[in-house]
Design a protein around this motif. Structure first.
Motif, mmCIF file in Angstrom:
data_model
loop_
_atom_site.group_PDB
_atom_site.id
_atom_site.type_symbol
_atom_site.label_atom_id
_atom_site.label_comp_id
_atom_site.label_asym_id
_atom_site.label_seq_id
_atom_site.Cartn_x
_atom_site.Cartn_y
_atom_site.Cartn_z
ATOM 1 N N SER A 124 0.848 -1.191 0.000
ATOM 2 C CA SER A 124 0.000 0.000 0.000
ATOM 3 C C SER A 124 0.882 1.239 0.000
ATOM 4 O O SER A 124 2.083 1.170 0.295
ATOM 5 C CB SER A 124 -0.906 0.029 1.234
ATOM 6 N N VAL A 125 0.262 2.368 -0.311
ATOM 7 C CA VAL A 125 0.986 3.642 -0.266
ATOM 8 C C VAL A 125 1.396 3.957 1.175
ATOM 9 O O VAL A 125 2.479 4.494 1.419
ATOM 10 C CB VAL A 125 0.116 4.775 -0.840
ATOM 11 N N ALA A 126 0.544 3.596 2.130
ATOM 12 C CA ALA A 126 0.845 3.872 3.537
ATOM 13 C C ALA A 126 2.122 3.161 3.991
ATOM 14 O O ALA A 126 2.928 3.728 4.730
ATOM 15 C CB ALA A 126 -0.326 3.465 4.423
ATOM 16 N N VAL A 127 2.315 1.927 3.545
ATOM 17 C CA VAL A 127 3.532 1.184 3.903
ATOM 18 C C VAL A 127 4.757 1.881 3.307
ATOM 19 O O VAL A 127 5.785 2.037 3.985
ATOM 20 C CB VAL A 127 3.446 -0.277 3.412
ATOM 21 N N LEU A 128 4.636 2.325 2.065
ATOM 22 C CA LEU A 128 5.731 3.062 1.422
ATOM 23 C C LEU A 128 6.014 4.360 2.174
ATOM 24 O O LEU A 128 7.180 4.707 2.418
ATOM 25 C CB LEU A 128 5.357 3.358 -0.033
ATOM 26 N N GLU A 129 4.965 5.068 2.541
ATOM 27 C CA GLU A 129 5.128 6.335 3.269
ATOM 28 C C GLU A 129 5.781 6.113 4.620
ATOM 29 O O GLU A 129 6.639 6.896 5.047
ATOM 30 C CB GLU A 129 3.769 7.006 3.447
ATOM 31 N N LEU A 130 5.399 5.046 5.310
ATOM 32 C CA LEU A 130 5.995 4.754 6.616
ATOM 33 C C LEU A 130 7.475 4.423 6.466
ATOM 34 O O LEU A 130 8.298 4.845 7.287
ATOM 35 C CB LEU A 130 5.264 3.596 7.287
ATOM 36 N N ALA A 131 7.825 3.665 5.418
ATOM 37 C CA ALA A 131 9.231 3.340 5.175
ATOM 38 C C ALA A 131 10.039 4.619 4.985
ATOM 39 O O ALA A 131 11.122 4.783 5.561
ATOM 40 C CB ALA A 131 9.356 2.442 3.953
#
Length: 200
Positions: free
Chosen positions: A168-175
């Protein structure tokens, strides 16, 4: 007076790492108001979109974090010894402005994608240039860490996308946020150590 200035400078230098805690608290309360939101399917900015319940929680949280990072960059600027370090602190200040603007222009507005992208890129650039500045001062450990934290996120992000893919985009953003937090923590430790060495 000198003691008060030292305390102010210390406070500014610890603001960077603390901004991540503000992010976690913001996401917790925003997600609590929106049980439909899924970390593995959506983006964090969904919590501040028009369809979210109480989107102001997420958006004001982002604006608060942007202000914190801008203030943190002033602590870095206060502590630098070279022009390149000062340039890096300027990049960091601009990243704080972009983070503030993500909250001001939430998901669904035209500037949102631009300011979101440039917040991450500015943050990575700030880390890379600060790393280069410290390497030029023969600070190999801190310089190398900051430089790598600045240059690795984008190619690693694309590598993961083209191999296993981001869930998800959220996982990318958290990384990306974790890289930024690691950079802030590294820079804070370095400059706090330098400040302590100069006052003892």
């Amino acid at each position: 007076m000198m003691k008060a200035l030292k305390m102010l400078r210390t406070l500014l230098l610890v603001l960077g790492p603390l901004s991540f805690l503000v992010f976690l608290v913001t996401v917790y309360f925003a997600a609590s108001c929106n049980p439909w939101w899924n970390f593995f399917k959506g983006a964090f900015s969904d919590l501040g979109s028009p369809r979210a319940t109480n989107p102001w929680i997420f958006n004001i949280g982002l604006m608060t974090m942007g202000t914190i990072i801008a203030l943190y960059s002033l602590g870095i600027l206060w502590s630098v010894e070279t022009k390149l370090e000062g340039f890096a602190s300027g990049l960091l200040f601009v990243s704080g402005i972009f983070l503030f603007l993500i909250g001001y222009y939430p998901s669904g507005t035209k500037p949102h994608t631009f300011v979101s992208t440039w917040f991450y890129l500015q943050s990575f650039l700030a880390s890379a240039f600060l790393g280069l500045a410290l390497l030029a001062k023969k600070e190999k450990l801190f310089g190398s860490i900051l430089f790598l934290l600045g240059i690795l996120p984008v190619p690693l992000g694309y590598l993961i996308q083209f191999t296993i893919g981001w869930p998800s985009v959220a996982v990318l953003e958290l990384a990306g946020a974790l890289f930024i937090e690691a950079s802030a923590l590294t820079a804070s430790i370095y400059f706090l150590r330098i400040m302590k060495a100069k006052t003892t």
